[in-house]
Design an enzyme around this catalytic site. Structure first.
Site, PDB file in Angstrom:
ATOM      1  N   ASP A   1      -1.943  -2.371   3.124  1.00 18.57           N
ATOM      2  CA  ASP A   1      -1.385  -1.038   2.904  1.00 18.57           C
ATOM      3  C   ASP A   1      -2.472  -0.002   2.614  1.00 18.57           C
ATOM      4  O   ASP A   1      -2.287   0.889   1.794  1.00 18.57           O
ATOM      5  CB  ASP A   1      -0.359  -1.066   1.775  1.00 18.57           C
ATOM      6  CG  ASP A   1       0.600   0.128   1.830  1.00 18.57           C
ATOM      7  OD1 ASP A   1       0.743   0.731   2.922  1.00 18.57           O
ATOM      8  OD2 ASP A   1       1.200   0.465   0.794  1.00 18.57           O
TER       9      ASP A   1
ATOM     10  N   ASN B   1      -3.308   5.450  -1.242  1.00 18.28           N
ATOM     11  CA  ASN B   1      -3.674   4.300  -2.069  1.00 18.28           C
ATOM     12  C   ASN B   1      -5.166   4.228  -2.378  1.00 18.28           C
ATOM     13  O   ASN B   1      -5.644   3.213  -2.886  1.00 18.28           O
ATOM     14  CB  ASN B   1      -3.232   2.999  -1.396  1.00 18.28           C
ATOM     15  CG  ASN B   1      -1.736   2.834  -1.416  1.00 18.28           C
ATOM     16  OD1 ASN B   1      -1.028   3.533  -2.145  1.00 18.28           O
ATOM     17  ND2 ASN B   1      -1.230   1.921  -0.610  1.00 18.28           N
TER      18      ASN B   1
ATOM     19  N   LYS C   1      -4.209   3.227   2.973  1.00 19.69           N
ATOM     20  CA  LYS C   1      -3.855   4.572   3.422  1.00 19.69           C
ATOM     21  C   LYS C   1      -4.392   5.553   2.396  1.00 19.69           C
ATOM     22  O   LYS C   1      -4.778   5.162   1.284  1.00 19.69           O
ATOM     23  CB  LYS C   1      -2.336   4.717   3.576  1.00 19.69           C
ATOM     24  CG  LYS C   1      -1.554   4.457   2.294  1.00 19.69           C
ATOM     25  CD  LYS C   1      -0.064   4.532   2.532  1.00 19.69           C
ATOM     26  CE  LYS C   1       0.717   4.194   1.272  1.00 19.69           C
ATOM     27  NZ  LYS C   1       2.150   4.227   1.509  1.00 19.69           N
TER      28      LYS C   1
END
Length: 171
Positions: A16, A21, A18
Site C-alpha cells: 500500500d 502513507n 502511496k
C-alpha cells in the site's frame, strides 16, 4: 527504498505504498505508515495473490490476477517517484478527457496501467527517467529490484550520489 528493502528482508510485502502513507520526520527522513495491507512471512521466492491496494498504485501483475511477490512494492515506488518528479500520476491523460466519462473510471485506469506505455516527461534528467523506467516495467521480472532487491536498486545510477551507510544511520 530502504524502508521497503527492510520490510522485504523480513518477509513482508507492504502492498500500500502511496503518498498518503509516506511521512517525513523533523529531520526529513521518511516514515511509512498504515501496515494494514502487509503480507507477512514470505521468503524471496514465494508469491501471494490477494487483490488489494490503492488503484493508482496497483501493479499490472495484480490487475492480471497473477500471483505476485515483493516486486509490486517496487512498481508502487515507481508510481510514487513519478508523482513526486512530474507532479502528476503516470496514468493521468495528458490531454483533456472531454466528454468521455469513462476516462475517470477505475476500469479505465486499470486498462491504462495494463496497456498504455508510460511516458517519461522530457524535462526530467536522464537518471530520473532511467529510474522511473526501471521501476515501471509492466513485466515483473524486468522491473528494477526484482532480481536482487535493494542491492540492485542502490547500484542504480540515479542513486549514485547517495551515501547509503550515512543514510541508514540517519546522518
Amino acid at each position: 527504498s530502504i524502508a521497503l528493502g527492510y520490510l522485504h528482508s523480513k518477509g513482508i510485502i507492504y502492498r500500500d505504498l502511496k503518498l498518503d502513507n509516506v511521512l517525513l520526520d523533523i529531520e526529513g527522513h521518511i516514515k511509512l505508515t498504515d501496515y494494514g495491507m502487509c503480507k507477512e512471512g514470505l521468503n524471496r521466492y514465494e508469491k501471494t495473490g490477494t487483490f488489494c491496494g490503492t488503484p493508482n498504485y496497483i501493479a499490472p501483475e495484480m490487475l492480471r490476477g497473477e500471483d505476485y511477490n515483493f516486486s509490486i512494492d517496487w512498481w508502487a515506488l515507481g508510481v510514487l517517484l513519478y508523482e513526486m518528479m512530474a507532479g502528476r500520476s503516470p496514468f493521468e491523460p495528458i490531454s483533456e478527457p472531454g466528454d468521455n466519462p469513462d476516462v475517470n473510471s477505475e476500469d479505465h485506469l486499470f486498462q491504462v496501467i495494463l496497456e498504455k506505455p508510460i511516458r517519461i516527461p522530457r524535462n526530467l534528467s536522464v537518471r530520473a527517467g532511467s529510474i522511473l523506467k526501471g521501476f515501471l516495467q509492466k513485466i515483473p521480472k524486468d522491473r528494477l529490484g526484482s532480481a536482487d532487491g535493494l542491492v540492485e536498486i542502490k547500484s542504480h545510477l540515479f542513486y549514485k550520489p547517495i551515501d547509503w551507510n550515512l543514510l541508514e544511520q540517519r546522518l
